[in-house]
Scaffold this motif. Structure first.
Motif, PDB file in Angstrom:
ATOM      1  N   GLY A  77      42.612  39.737  31.279  1.00  0.00           N
ATOM      2  CA  GLY A  77      41.892  40.775  32.454  1.00  0.00           C
ATOM      3  C   GLY A  77      41.540  42.032  31.524  1.00  0.00           C
ATOM      4  N   PRO A  78      40.433  42.763  32.317  1.00  0.00           N
ATOM      5  CA  PRO A  78      39.882  43.840  31.423  1.00  0.00           C
ATOM      6  C   PRO A  78      40.915  45.228  31.491  1.00  0.00           C
ATOM      7  CG  PRO A  78      38.907  43.505  33.659  1.00  0.00           C
ATOM      8  CD  PRO A  78      39.752  42.204  33.353  1.00  0.00           C
ATOM      9  N   GLY A  79      41.006  45.734  30.508  1.00  0.00           N
ATOM     10  CA  GLY A  79      41.851  46.824  30.451  1.00  0.00           C
ATOM     11  C   GLY A  79      41.251  47.975  31.028  1.00  0.00           C
ATOM     12  N   GLY A  80      42.156  48.884  31.721  1.00  0.00           N
ATOM     13  CA  GLY A  80      41.428  50.004  32.563  1.00  0.00           C
ATOM     14  C   GLY A  80      41.302  49.991  33.984  1.00  0.00           C
ATOM     15  N   ALA A  81      41.171  48.606  34.353  1.00  0.00           N
ATOM     16  CA  ALA A  81      40.655  48.252  35.683  1.00  0.00           C
ATOM     17  C   ALA A  81      42.099  47.946  36.537  1.00  0.00           C
ATOM     18  CB  ALA A  81      39.915  46.782  35.754  1.00  0.00           C
ATOM     19  N   VAL A  82      42.031  48.116  37.891  1.00  0.00           N
ATOM     20  CA  VAL A  82      43.091  48.138  38.840  1.00  0.00           C
ATOM     21  C   VAL A  82      43.190  46.474  39.083  1.00  0.00           C
ATOM     22  CG1 VAL A  82      44.246  48.431  40.806  1.00  0.00           C
ATOM     23  CG2 VAL A  82      42.807  50.179  39.580  1.00  0.00           C
ATOM     24  N   ARG A  83      44.362  45.966  38.919  1.00  0.00           N
ATOM     25  CA  ARG A  83      44.397  44.320  39.163  1.00  0.00           C
ATOM     26  C   ARG A  83      45.107  44.389  40.597  1.00  0.00           C
ATOM     27  NH1 ARG A  83      47.766  40.331  35.491  1.00  0.00           N
ATOM     28  NH2 ARG A  83      49.176  39.576  37.377  1.00  0.00           N
ATOM     29  N   THR A  84      44.458  43.456  41.496  1.00  0.00           N
ATOM     30  CA  THR A  84      45.144  43.080  42.610  1.00  0.00           C
ATOM     31  C   THR A  84      44.989  41.554  42.932  1.00  0.00           C
ATOM     32  OG1 THR A  84      44.064  45.044  43.552  1.00  0.00           O
ATOM     33  CG2 THR A  84      44.841  43.377  45.184  1.00  0.00           C
ATOM     34  N   GLU A  85      46.127  40.991  42.990  1.00  0.00           N
ATOM     35  CA  GLU A  85      46.185  39.521  43.405  1.00  0.00           C
ATOM     36  C   GLU A  85      46.213  39.170  44.647  1.00  0.00           C
ATOM     37  OE1 GLU A  85      48.527  36.964  41.080  1.00  0.00           O
ATOM     38  OE2 GLU A  85      48.945  38.209  39.497  1.00  0.00           O
ATOM     39  N   ALA A 143      41.486  40.183  41.552  1.00  0.00           N
ATOM     40  CA  ALA A 143      40.397  40.965  41.345  1.00  0.00           C
ATOM     41  C   ALA A 143      40.513  42.186  40.388  1.00  0.00           C
ATOM     42  CB  ALA A 143      39.950  41.536  42.892  1.00  0.00           C
ATOM     43  N   TYR A 144      39.879  42.618  39.929  1.00  0.00           N
ATOM     44  CA  TYR A 144      39.862  43.725  39.026  1.00  0.00           C
ATOM     45  C   TYR A 144      38.809  44.824  39.386  1.00  0.00           C
ATOM     46  CZ  TYR A 144      42.503  40.890  35.811  1.00  0.00           C
ATOM     47  OH  TYR A 144      43.656  39.890  35.261  1.00  0.00           O
ATOM     48  N   GLN A 145      39.306  45.891  39.772  1.00  0.00           N
ATOM     49  CA  GLN A 145      38.160  46.864  40.176  1.00  0.00           C
ATOM     50  C   GLN A 145      38.297  48.051  39.459  1.00  0.00           C
ATOM     51  OE1 GLN A 145      37.893  46.696  44.459  1.00  0.00           O
ATOM     52  NE2 GLN A 145      37.286  49.056  44.620  1.00  0.00           N
ATOM     53  N   GLY A 146      37.044  48.494  38.932  1.00  0.00           N
ATOM     54  CA  GLY A 146      37.147  49.867  38.237  1.00  0.00           C
ATOM     55  C   GLY A 146      35.842  50.316  38.340  1.00  0.00           C
ATOM     56  N   GLY A 147      35.827  51.845  38.045  1.00  0.00           N
ATOM     57  CA  GLY A 147      34.712  52.756  38.161  1.00  0.00           C
ATOM     58  C   GLY A 147      34.488  53.026  39.497  1.00  0.00           C
TER      59      GLY A 147
END
Length: 115
Positions: A27-35, A42-46
């Motif tokens: 998973g991408p670093g710095g993003a918020v992860r939600t199962e 889902a990974y959400q960022g920016g």
């Protein structure tokens, strides 16, 4: 509210659970992860980006789908402009997805392919 920007998919010749664990490991670093479900994350960022990944059963093993959404709550219209109208975004997303799928295949010792 969210708007689909692009979608890519591929198949990994391995069991769903193995592919799921391998996917979570990159998973991408710095993003918020939600199962979101049993095999959806889902990974959400920016201010606008949300990437959803799902792994489902497929006759060859597991099908991996990646969807990118615009989830901007303000200045939604500005997202395409900020990303230069998404010119080349589909291609870059497909290339990055293919590399990630290949890494999963290498880790699990099995073939992969885009669909």
């Amino acid at each position: 509210m969210r708007k689909l920007v692009t979608e890519v998919a591929g198949v990994v010749s391995a069991p769903v659970e193995q592919v799921w664990q391998a996917l979570l490991g990159q998973g991408p670093g710095g993003a918020v992860r939600t199962e979101l479900g049993e095999h959806t994350v889902a990974y959400q960022g920016g201010w606008w980006y949300r990437g959803e990944w799902s792994v489902t059963s497929h006759p060859e093993g597991a099908r991996v789908v990646h969807r990118v959404y615009n989830v901007a709550e303000w200045l939604r219209w500005g997202v395409p402009l900020a990303n230069r109208l998404f010119i080349g975004f589909d291609r870059r997303t497909r290339q990055a997805f293919a590399k990630g799928l290949a890494r999963i295949g290498e880790k699990l010792g099995c073939p992969t392919r885009l669909t």
